[in-house]
Design an enzyme around this catalytic site. Structure first.
Site, PDB file in Angstrom:
ATOM      1  CB  CYS A  65      40.103  29.808  41.345  1.00  0.00           C
ATOM      2  SG  CYS A  65      39.082  28.388  41.772  1.00  0.00           S
ATOM      3  CG  ASP A 109      39.277  29.583  37.328  1.00  0.00           C
ATOM      4  OD1 ASP A 109      39.029  29.334  38.519  1.00  0.00           O
ATOM      5  OD2 ASP A 109      38.404  29.531  36.439  1.00  0.00           O
ATOM      6  CB  SER A 110      38.829  25.246  38.146  1.00  0.00           C
ATOM      7  OG  SER A 110      37.761  26.119  37.848  1.00  0.00           O
ATOM      8  CD  GLU A 139      35.051  25.999  32.124  1.00  0.00           C
ATOM      9  OE1 GLU A 139      35.657  25.460  31.196  1.00  0.00           O
ATOM     10  OE2 GLU A 139      35.564  26.873  32.852  1.00  0.00           O
ATOM     11  CB  CYS A 151      31.960  31.227  41.241  1.00  0.00           C
ATOM     12  SG  CYS A 151      32.599  30.171  39.915  1.00  0.00           S
ATOM     13  CG  HIS A 165      33.452  29.609  35.801  1.00  0.00           C
ATOM     14  ND1 HIS A 165      34.506  29.302  36.630  1.00  0.00           N
ATOM     15  CD2 HIS A 165      33.615  28.860  34.693  1.00  0.00           C
ATOM     16  CE1 HIS A 165      35.271  28.396  36.035  1.00  0.00           C
ATOM     17  NE2 HIS A 165      34.748  28.106  34.856  1.00  0.00           N
TER      18      HIS A 165
END
Ligand code: DGL
Length: 270
Positions: A74, A11-12, A152, A186, A188
């Site tokens: 992702c 993933d990013s 994050e 997403c 996240h």
């Protein structure tokens, strides 16, 4: 034939750990090699060519780790750079199509919401596929880039006022449209599940990690490549270690976070 090699997941950043966690829960005998591109996150606000370049580098790194499967954990890569997963010699799993199938199966009123990154929303990947499977469906998409930064930063506790306001800011229009199902488009975003459920009571939330993990298990079974031997320790690689990193990883991974070995890697140089 049984295959003891690890499953590669990328993933990013840390969001893909929500997918890794579901795969670990559903396939407890499998080893994982995870790469989070924490040095270059976010992907979702970047242009398609940059996202494709990053995805190709992430995949090249994982192939070098001799994995038996690659999971693009992702939504952004799955939406705009899934081509990078062609002809790898190992199965490539993206996270969008399985979540859309689950959303179509879950909806009762045919009104489905999607929150994702700007790049994913611009691609209309969830919407196009939903309307292919269910032509009468009404799909409402919203880009929610700030939620990636909050995740994050570790700011997603259910009582966090900033997270609650941000969720309300991004979801108010989708809520007004009367959706009964919302795709967290997403990876996240599952960390905001509690806040989102409180903001939209009664709406079914689709976690792409849950949908993808079922598919991973099916593919391993179909290809007869499950690990039946000894399991090696999971390995985690990142391209940068932000200050709050260790704490955030533990929250993302929950119970799966014991004895983590996390190494730095520069995938551009590999
Ligand atoms: N976790 C990623 C996704 O699912 C990307 C977030 C980002 O890097 O913008 O889209």
């Amino acid at each position: 034939m049984a295959d003891s090699r690890a499953i590669g997941i990328f993933d990013s950043g840390l969001g893909g750990l929500t997918v890794a966690r579901q795969i670990m829960n559903l396939c407890p005998d499998e080893s994982i090699v995870y790469f989070g591109d924490t040095g270059r996150v976010p992907y979702g606000t970047k242009g398609v060519d940059t996202i494709k370049k990053y995805a190709a580098e992430d995949i090249r790194f994982l192939l070098g780790m001799d994995v038996k499967m690659i999971v693009a954990a992702c939504g952004t890569v799955s939406a705009v750079a899934a081509d990078a997963g062609r002809d790898l010699g190992v199965p490539f799993i993206e996270v969008i199509s399985h979540s859309v199938k689950d959303a179509v199966a879950a909806t009762r009123n045919g009104r489905i919401g999607v929150i994702a990154t700007p790049a994913t929303v611009k691609s209309h990947a969830h919407k196009n596929l939903t309307q292919k499977l269910m032509p009468e469906a009404a799909v409402f998409e919203t880009a929610a880039p700030l939620l990636v930064s909050l995740a994050e930063e570790g700011l997603y506790q259910p009582d966090n006022e900033i997270a609650r306001l941000t969720v309300a800011h991004y979801l108010s229009e989708i809520k007004d449209n009367g959706v009964d199902t919302l795709i967290l488009g997403c990876t996240h975003f599952p960390v905001f599940e509690k806040i989102i459920s409180e903001y939209m009571p009664g709406v079914t939330l689709i976690d792409m990690g849950v949908s993808a993990a079922k598919h991973v298990k099916d593919v391993l079974t179909k290809e007869d490549s499950r690990n039946t031997g000894e399991k090696t320790a999971h390995r985690f690689f990142v391209s940068d270690k932000p200050v709050t990193f260790e704490k955030t990883v533990k929250i993302f991974l929950g119970d799966c976070a014991n004895n983590l070995q996390i190494d730095l890697v520069d995938v551009e140089k590999i």
